[in-house]
Design an enzyme around this catalytic site. Structure first.
Site, PDB file in Angstrom:
ATOM      1  N   GLU A 202       0.835  -1.210   0.000  1.00  0.00           N
ATOM      2  CA  GLU A 202       0.000   0.000   0.000  1.00  0.00           C
ATOM      3  C   GLU A 202       0.868   1.258   0.000  1.00  0.00           C
ATOM      4  OE1 GLU A 202      -0.281  -2.617   2.041  1.00  0.00           O
ATOM      5  OE2 GLU A 202      -2.342  -2.926   2.735  1.00  0.00           O
ATOM      6  N   ARG A 253       4.279  -0.793  15.475  1.00  0.00           N
ATOM      7  CA  ARG A 253       3.233  -0.175  16.309  1.00  0.00           C
ATOM      8  C   ARG A 253       3.794   0.500  17.558  1.00  0.00           C
ATOM      9  NH1 ARG A 253       2.886  -5.563  15.717  1.00  0.00           N
ATOM     10  NH2 ARG A 253       3.104  -6.915  17.528  1.00  0.00           N
TER      11      ARG A 253
HETATM   12  O1  F6P Z   1       0.052  -4.913   9.096  1.00  0.00           O
HETATM   13  C1  F6P Z   1       1.283  -5.474   9.329  1.00  0.00           C
HETATM   14  C2  F6P Z   1       2.369  -4.467   9.474  1.00  0.00           C
HETATM   15  O2  F6P Z   1       3.567  -5.161   9.355  1.00  0.00           O
HETATM   16  C3  F6P Z   1       2.307  -3.692  10.775  1.00  0.00           C
HETATM   17  O3  F6P Z   1       2.840  -4.379  11.833  1.00  0.00           O
HETATM   18  C4  F6P Z   1       3.065  -2.475  10.401  1.00  0.00           C
HETATM   19  O4  F6P Z   1       2.887  -1.440  11.324  1.00  0.00           O
HETATM   20  C5  F6P Z   1       2.485  -2.192   9.043  1.00  0.00           C
HETATM   21  O5  F6P Z   1       2.324  -3.465   8.464  1.00  0.00           O
HETATM   22  C6  F6P Z   1       3.300  -1.302   8.168  1.00  0.00           C
HETATM   23  O6  F6P Z   1       4.578  -1.840   7.919  1.00  0.00           O
HETATM   24  P1  F6P Z   1       5.728  -0.956   7.347  1.00  0.00           P
HETATM   25  O7  F6P Z   1       6.035   0.113   8.328  1.00  0.00           O
HETATM   26  O8  F6P Z   1       6.877  -1.896   7.156  1.00  0.00           O
HETATM   27  O9  F6P Z   1       5.262  -0.379   6.044  1.00  0.00           O
END
Ligand code: F6P
Length: 533
Positions: A202, A253
């Site tokens: 995303e 998180r």
């Molecule tokens: O949803 C899973 C996850 O790995 C979360 O733990 C994390 O905060 C989020 O996706 C975003 O991940 P990143 O910071 O690596 O884009």
């Protein structure tokens, strides 16, 4: 370990909270903690002294103190990812060393924070980017922990904003990007791409589309990268001086305290950001030093365990009477449910109980006009966690704050007291209603009461207080996880959906549909692609 508490189940489920107050005039004081300006009242629960002792024994038997020392000491307690858990180092402002494998991580953290502060200052005073297009807007692109923490904190601290306006794009839905960017001028917008892994589908898609919107590669001068994978930021084209890295020992998180909180630093300035860190650090010190019975995160965790494991309530509502904490429930959903929504213990054996409640909520008073009906009269009991500030930030609107406080206190009182059928009848009779109508209507006006709630009162939602509250919840989740014997720092449960999505993306443009897709998924896909007869 749980035997004693399991044996208290029947008594706890039938106990009258009102009678606990009648039998103990000091209950409100004895079942509350006052720590560094925060008052945590857990007297409106069915917890009694015996139950509290049993919970404290449970915490002792689970070695909360030992695991806490291991976390702060840089032990790789996130065993499934072989990582230490040192987000607390990000808010360690006193200069003491924090060692990981014999190396002090603090110099790196301080260096990054100094670089962040320098860039934040330059953006805020208009000297960046230096081409006349003074930055007016900041867009943080990230999802999960790279979004929820900053968006929650930026909203919470609106009265302290004296920097550029901050916006957030998280959803891969193009609507999020379109609606957020539409009113902005790319020449005066700084884009932060926040992703611990710098691979999240995303975020990377949103980052590429935002770069197109900004004018392509020439606009990279107004892009900042925030990640643990700094080499990937270079591949995207963001130069090293605008890359802020952090260790893999900061869980997504738990990351708002470092570079992921850069949007907050831009909004409120480096000094106020340090106050936020100071609040978090103060809670860390309390958590490390206070005895278990006087320890705020420990008691918050134990009350939650009591409600769920002893009383059998599988959900928990977070109800901040503070509009600016609008995104706190969403933030806590990730913090609590991604951390503790697990079914196996650290060594892989299945848990014999359900860990982690469903967490949800909305700010009061809005929630009152939406789902409080169920909270008051539904068959399912939902323990409520109220939060309220002694003061707001609008002295000129003091009347509003008085109404807010009155509503908050009234709700926990109503949950506790309820209203009997006799009381309901008396009210209706006073209105002149009688006969069959009286019986029918009075039943609709009965409130069972005896419903548990806690209330957290803070002086005012300053950066320091927000830091305290967030660190309090982080440690609460940790304590719960230790007692369940689970790893609160991995999140394997999000992987399967991601893998299957990657398999389905090619099918959206005519590629093969995964052979093992279910009949339902194949039919839905065909419908979306217009391939149904
Ligand atoms: O949803 C899973 C996850 O790995 C979360 O733990 C994390 O905060 C989020 O996706 C975003 O991940 P990143 O910071 O690596 O884009």
């Amino acid at each position: 370990m749980w035997k004693k508490l399991d044996g208290m189940r029947d008594a706890a489920r039938t106990r009258s909270i009102a009678q606990l107050f009648e039998g103990d005039s000091g209950r409100a004081r004895e079942f509350a903690l006052n720590v560094d300006g925060l008052l945590f009242d857990y007297s409106k629960t069915s917890l009694d002294a015996e139950g509290r002792n049993a919970l404290l024994e449970l915490a002792g038997a689970a070695d909360v103190c030992g695991r806490r020392a291991a976390m702060f000491g840089g032990v790789r307690i996130n065993e499934t990812e072989e990582r230490a858990v040192l987000h607390t180092a990000l808010r360690n402002l006193d200069g003491s060393a924090v060692e990981l494998d014999g190396q002090d991580v603090m110099p790196g953290i301080r260096d990054t924070r100094t670089r962040m502060a320098a860039l934040a200052q330059a953006v805020r005073d208009g000297s960046f980017p230096g081409d006349g297009g003074r930055i007016k807007d900041v867009v943080n692109i990230g999802i999960g922990g790279s979004d929820l923490g900053p968006v929650m904190a930026v909203k919470a601290l609106a009265p302290y904003h004296d920097g550029p306006r901050c916006h957030f794009i998280s959803n891969v839905d193009g609507a999020d990007l379109t609606d957020t960017l539409a009113p902005l001028d790319p020449r005066t917008t700084l884009v932060l791409v926040a992703s611990k892994t710098f691979t999240t589908q995303e975020t990377m898609l949103n980052a590429r589309s935002a770069l197109n919107w900004a004018g392509g590669k020439d606009a990279l001068g107004r892009f900042v990268a925030i990640s643990s994978a700094v080499e990937k930021c270079a591949e995207f084209g963001i130069p090293q001086e605008r890359v802020f890295g952090f260790g893999d020992w900061v869980g997504g998180r738990y990351s708002v305290w470092g570079p992921v909180g850069f949007s907050l630093m831009l909004a409120i300035g480096p000094a106020a950001f340090e106050n936020f860190l100071a609040g978090g650090q103060a809670m860390d010190r309390h958590f490390r030093d206070a005895p278990l019975a006087a320890n705020l995160p420990v008691m918050l965790a134990l009350v939650g365990l009591w409600n769920q494991q002893v009383c059998g309530h599988g959900s928990r509502a977070v109800l901040p009477y503070e509009q600016r904490l609008e995104r706190l429930p969403a933030y806590l959903q990730q913090l609590e449910m991604e951390s503790n929504g697990k079914s196996v213990s650290l060594d892989g054996t299945p848990l014999d109980r359900v860990a982690g409640p469903v967490v949800w909520g909305e700010p009061g008073t809005n929630g009152q006009h939406a789902f409080y009906q169920l909270i008051h009269q539904g068959r399912q009991v939902v323990p409520c966690e109220f939060m309220i500030g002694v003061e707001g930030h609008e002295p000129e609107l003091i009347e509003h704050h008085r109404a807010l406080v009155a509503n908050c206190l009234a709700q926990s009182e109503a949950l506790l007291k309820g209203r009997s059928e006799a009381e309901a009848r008396a009210q209706l009779e006073a209105q002149g209603i009688g006969g069959a109508k009286l019986t029918q209507l009075s039943r609709h006006r009965v409130f069972p009461g005896n419903r548990p709630s806690t209330t957290l009162v803070y002086p005012r939602l300053t950066p320091y207080v927000l830091g305290q509250i967030i660190a309090l919840y982080e440690h609460r989740v940790f304590v719960e996880g230790v007692i369940y014997g689970i790893n609160s720092f991995d999140q394997w449960g999000v992987e399967l959906g991601k893998e299957l999505a990657n398999g389905l993306v090619p099918a959206m443009t005519g590629g093969p549909v995964p052979k093992d897709a279910s009949g339902s998924t194949k039919a839905l896909l065909a419908h979306v692609l217009g391939q149904t007869g």
